[in-house]
Scaffold this motif. Structure first.
Motif, PDB file in Angstrom:
ATOM      1  N   SER A  11       2.909  -5.512 -11.145  1.00 33.58           N
ATOM      2  CA  SER A  11       2.703  -6.563 -10.152  1.00 33.58           C
ATOM      3  C   SER A  11       1.226  -6.920 -10.039  1.00 33.58           C
ATOM      4  O   SER A  11       0.851  -8.099 -10.043  1.00 33.58           O
ATOM      5  CB  SER A  11       3.238  -6.109  -8.790  1.00 33.58           C
ATOM      6  OG  SER A  11       2.929  -7.044  -7.779  1.00 33.58           O
ATOM      7  N   VAL A  12       0.377  -5.890  -9.942  1.00 32.25           N
ATOM      8  CA  VAL A  12      -1.069  -6.132  -9.841  1.00 32.25           C
ATOM      9  C   VAL A  12      -1.585  -6.796 -11.113  1.00 32.25           C
ATOM     10  O   VAL A  12      -2.400  -7.721 -11.059  1.00 32.25           O
ATOM     11  CB  VAL A  12      -1.825  -4.823  -9.567  1.00 32.25           C
ATOM     12  CG1 VAL A  12      -3.333  -5.054  -9.581  1.00 32.25           C
ATOM     13  CG2 VAL A  12      -1.413  -4.230  -8.224  1.00 32.25           C
ATOM     14  N   ASP A 141      -2.073   2.765  -0.961  1.00 31.38           N
ATOM     15  CA  ASP A 141      -1.033   2.539  -1.967  1.00 31.38           C
ATOM     16  C   ASP A 141      -0.095   1.402  -1.595  1.00 31.38           C
ATOM     17  O   ASP A 141       1.080   1.384  -2.001  1.00 31.38           O
ATOM     18  CB  ASP A 141      -0.214   3.817  -2.216  1.00 31.38           C
ATOM     19  CG  ASP A 141      -1.030   4.877  -2.956  1.00 31.38           C
ATOM     20  OD1 ASP A 141      -1.875   4.497  -3.793  1.00 31.38           O
ATOM     21  OD2 ASP A 141      -0.820   6.075  -2.686  1.00 31.38           O
ATOM     22  N   GLN A 142      -0.603   0.425  -0.868  1.00 27.68           N
ATOM     23  CA  GLN A 142       0.182  -0.764  -0.524  1.00 27.68           C
ATOM     24  C   GLN A 142      -0.083  -1.837  -1.586  1.00 27.68           C
ATOM     25  O   GLN A 142      -0.686  -2.883  -1.328  1.00 27.68           O
ATOM     26  CB  GLN A 142      -0.210  -1.268   0.875  1.00 27.68           C
ATOM     27  CG  GLN A 142       0.155  -0.325   1.993  1.00 27.68           C
ATOM     28  CD  GLN A 142       1.669  -0.238   2.191  1.00 27.68           C
ATOM     29  OE1 GLN A 142       2.434  -1.080   1.719  1.00 27.68           O
ATOM     30  NE2 GLN A 142       2.108   0.793   2.906  1.00 27.68           N
ATOM     31  N   TRP A 143       0.405  -1.566  -2.791  1.00 27.17           N
ATOM     32  CA  TRP A 143       0.044  -2.403  -3.931  1.00 27.17           C
ATOM     33  C   TRP A 143       0.738  -3.762  -3.910  1.00 27.17           C
ATOM     34  O   TRP A 143       0.178  -4.755  -4.400  1.00 27.17           O
ATOM     35  CB  TRP A 143       0.354  -1.657  -5.231  1.00 27.17           C
ATOM     36  CG  TRP A 143      -0.479  -0.422  -5.358  1.00 27.17           C
ATOM     37  CD1 TRP A 143      -0.085   0.866  -5.178  1.00 27.17           C
ATOM     38  CD2 TRP A 143      -1.884  -0.371  -5.662  1.00 27.17           C
ATOM     39  NE1 TRP A 143      -1.147   1.729  -5.351  1.00 27.17           N
ATOM     40  CE2 TRP A 143      -2.260   0.993  -5.650  1.00 27.17           C
ATOM     41  CE3 TRP A 143      -2.847  -1.331  -5.937  1.00 27.17           C
ATOM     42  CZ2 TRP A 143      -3.560   1.411  -5.900  1.00 27.17           C
ATOM     43  CZ3 TRP A 143      -4.151  -0.918  -6.193  1.00 27.17           C
ATOM     44  CH2 TRP A 143      -4.499   0.435  -6.178  1.00 27.17           C
ATOM     45  N   HIS A 144       1.928  -3.841  -3.359  1.00 25.53           N
ATOM     46  CA  HIS A 144       2.602  -5.140  -3.284  1.00 25.53           C
ATOM     47  C   HIS A 144       1.875  -6.061  -2.302  1.00 25.53           C
ATOM     48  O   HIS A 144       1.709  -7.261  -2.572  1.00 25.53           O
ATOM     49  CB  HIS A 144       4.067  -4.967  -2.890  1.00 25.53           C
ATOM     50  CG  HIS A 144       4.926  -4.393  -3.981  1.00 25.53           C
ATOM     51  ND1 HIS A 144       4.962  -4.925  -5.246  1.00 25.53           N
ATOM     52  CD2 HIS A 144       5.779  -3.332  -3.986  1.00 25.53           C
ATOM     53  CE1 HIS A 144       5.791  -4.221  -6.003  1.00 25.53           C
ATOM     54  NE2 HIS A 144       6.296  -3.241  -5.267  1.00 25.53           N
ATOM     55  N   ALA A 145       1.453  -5.510  -1.177  1.00 24.83           N
ATOM     56  CA  ALA A 145       0.686  -6.307  -0.220  1.00 24.83           C
ATOM     57  C   ALA A 145      -0.654  -6.720  -0.830  1.00 24.83           C
ATOM     58  O   ALA A 145      -1.117  -7.848  -0.638  1.00 24.83           O
ATOM     59  CB  ALA A 145       0.464  -5.513   1.066  1.00 24.83           C
ATOM     60  N   TYR A 146      -1.259  -5.807  -1.578  1.00 23.18           N
ATOM     61  CA  TYR A 146      -2.517  -6.116  -2.247  1.00 23.18           C
ATOM     62  C   TYR A 146      -2.321  -7.236  -3.271  1.00 23.18           C
ATOM     63  O   TYR A 146      -3.153  -8.152  -3.380  1.00 23.18           O
ATOM     64  CB  TYR A 146      -3.055  -4.853  -2.929  1.00 23.18           C
ATOM     65  CG  TYR A 146      -4.268  -5.081  -3.792  1.00 23.18           C
ATOM     66  CD1 TYR A 146      -5.477  -5.479  -3.228  1.00 23.18           C
ATOM     67  CD2 TYR A 146      -4.218  -4.881  -5.169  1.00 23.18           C
ATOM     68  CE1 TYR A 146      -6.607  -5.680  -4.019  1.00 23.18           C
ATOM     69  CE2 TYR A 146      -5.336  -5.084  -5.964  1.00 23.18           C
ATOM     70  CZ  TYR A 146      -6.522  -5.475  -5.386  1.00 23.18           C
ATOM     71  OH  TYR A 146      -7.633  -5.670  -6.172  1.00 23.18           O
ATOM     72  N   SER A 147      -1.215  -7.189  -4.007  1.00 23.09           N
ATOM     73  CA  SER A 147      -0.914  -8.238  -4.982  1.00 23.09           C
ATOM     74  C   SER A 147      -0.748  -9.593  -4.294  1.00 23.09           C
ATOM     75  O   SER A 147      -1.222 -10.627  -4.790  1.00 23.09           O
ATOM     76  CB  SER A 147       0.359  -7.889  -5.760  1.00 23.09           C
ATOM     77  OG  SER A 147       0.195  -6.712  -6.518  1.00 23.09           O
TER      78      SER A 147
END
Length: 410
Positions: A11-12, A141-147
């Protein structure tokens, strides 16, 4: 801190690719819409705007470290600092510095000069909070929110710039349209619980210590920003007005050769910091071996492609954008050097060795600037400075990394 899984990494990576492509498209829109002299001015503005992003990337790096360390424990006793409040203070300080430097020299200047100052002042406050939230999300580790944050930022900027071009708003319109990206974090916070949690994240140290470390990280990031994102400004300072009016091709070439490597690298910098932090004592640098190898391979392959098809691709921007293949290849190799310098600096920053991090970047930037003062053509000066400066900085970083000791944030 559990780390990033394959789906999150994908995702990222996908969003980072979109961010890189959006940057390409904005440069294409500007080159096709503006005259070559106006585009040179837009590229200089682009460098100034992303210098703000670059300096305040120190807020993101320190937020990642501070929130990540708090989650890993132990933390200092007493009241811990708010990363959002800390970011806002950093942004206010950045705005004051910009005003202090630019306003006295712009009195009696053109409306265009004042427009740029206003854009940079507004950007300082919003970008700082964006950076603080970005760092906290990566540490949590909130990678979807970061994306989503990355996607909103690049998407809003691209849409607004395209609209300004279609409406024929000219140089000022394209520059003002870049402000649309500042709405990314308010929109995300409004609709995402994870983003709201990130905005409320706490650090591992008290507010005073957090602000001091953030200041050190931003000072370090300023040295890197001078070389990575505000390089067109260095070229403008060291070039006569007459020669700079013809510099759009080489400035555009620098931006185009950097985006495929540097934009994804910056997006994953927080992941690199957490990987080094989690590594055993003395083994943090090993976590960067694969990224370093990937950067070198991309740089080598990119240089060959740049020499082969680069000159023809540049003509897509117009007949004024003729540039030789060897220049494009050399600039691609130079970008790989800047990327290596970024990764080695990340390892130092994650282990608290801010002074060594800063020393490497300052040396690289100062040397690159001095080489720009030499009496050669713009293309030759840019190639020489971008190849030589980063090599000196890398040598300093590697020397510090060989010690293998984690330091205090000094």
């Amino acid at each position: 801190m559990q780390g990033i899984d394959s789906r999150q990494a994908a995702s990222v990576a996908t969003v980072s690719l979109f961010a890189a492509l959006s940057g390409f498209l904005i440069l294409i829109v500007a080159a096709r819409t503006l005259s070559a002299p106006d585009n040179a001015d837009f590229l200089a503005f682009w460098g100034a705007l992303f210098a703000v992003y670059g300096v305040l990337n120190g807020v993101a790096a320190e937020s990642t470290r501070a929130v990540g360390q708090r989650l890993m424990g132990p933390v200092e006793t007493g009241s811990s600092g708010s990363t959002a409040a800390n970011a806002l203070v950093a942004g206010a300080v950045m705005a004051c510095l910009i005003a202090g430097v630019s306003v006295p020299f712009s009195i009696g200047g053109s409306a265009q000069q004042w427009l740029i100052i206003i854009i940079l002042l507004v950007a300082s406050l919003f970008v700082a909070v964006h950076a603080g939230l970005s760092g906290a999300l990566q540490a949590m580790d909130q990678w979807h929110a970061y994306s989503k944050l990355l996607l909103l930022e690049s998407g809003l900027r691209l849409a607004a710039v395209a609209a300004a071009a279609v409406l024929g708003l000219g140089l000022a319109g394209l520059e003002t349209a870049c402000l649309a990206a500042l709405l990314a974090w308010p929109v995300l916070v409004l609709f995402s619980p994870a983003a709201r949690a990130g905005l409320g994240a706490r650090a591992d140290v008290r507010p005073g210590a957090l602000l001091k470390r953030t200041g050190q990280a931003c000072a370090s990031a300023a040295a890197s920003a001078a070389l990575v994102v505000s390089y067109p400004l260095l070229v403008k300072i060291t070039t006569s007005a007459e020669e700079f009016s013809t510099a759009a091709p080489v400035l555009l070439a620098i931006s185009l050769t950097r985006a495929p490597i540097m934009l994804p690298l910056v997006a994953f910098q927080g992941l690199a910091i957490t990987a080094v932090m989690r590594a055993e004592e003395g083994r943090g640098f090993r976590a960067l071996r694969r990224p370093l190898l990937a950067v070198l391979l991309m740089g080598s392959a990119g240089a060959v492609l740049a020499w082969w098809i680069g000159p023809r691709l540049m003509l897509f921007f117009g007949s004024d954008y003729r540039i030789e293949g060897w220049v494009l290849a050399a600039l691609t190799v130079a970008t790989a050097g800047v990327a290596v310098l970024t990764l080695t600096g990340t390892a130092l920053l994650a282990t608290g060795r801010h002074r060594a991090y800063t020393a490497g970047w300052v040396t690289a930037s100062v040397l690159a600037f001095l080489i720009l003062l030499l009496p050669y053509s713009t293309e030759v000066r840019c190639v020489m400075s971008l190849l030589t400066g980063p090599m000196a900085g890398i040598a300093i970083h590697f020397r510090a990394l060989k010690s293998g000791r984690r330091g205090a944030a000094s």
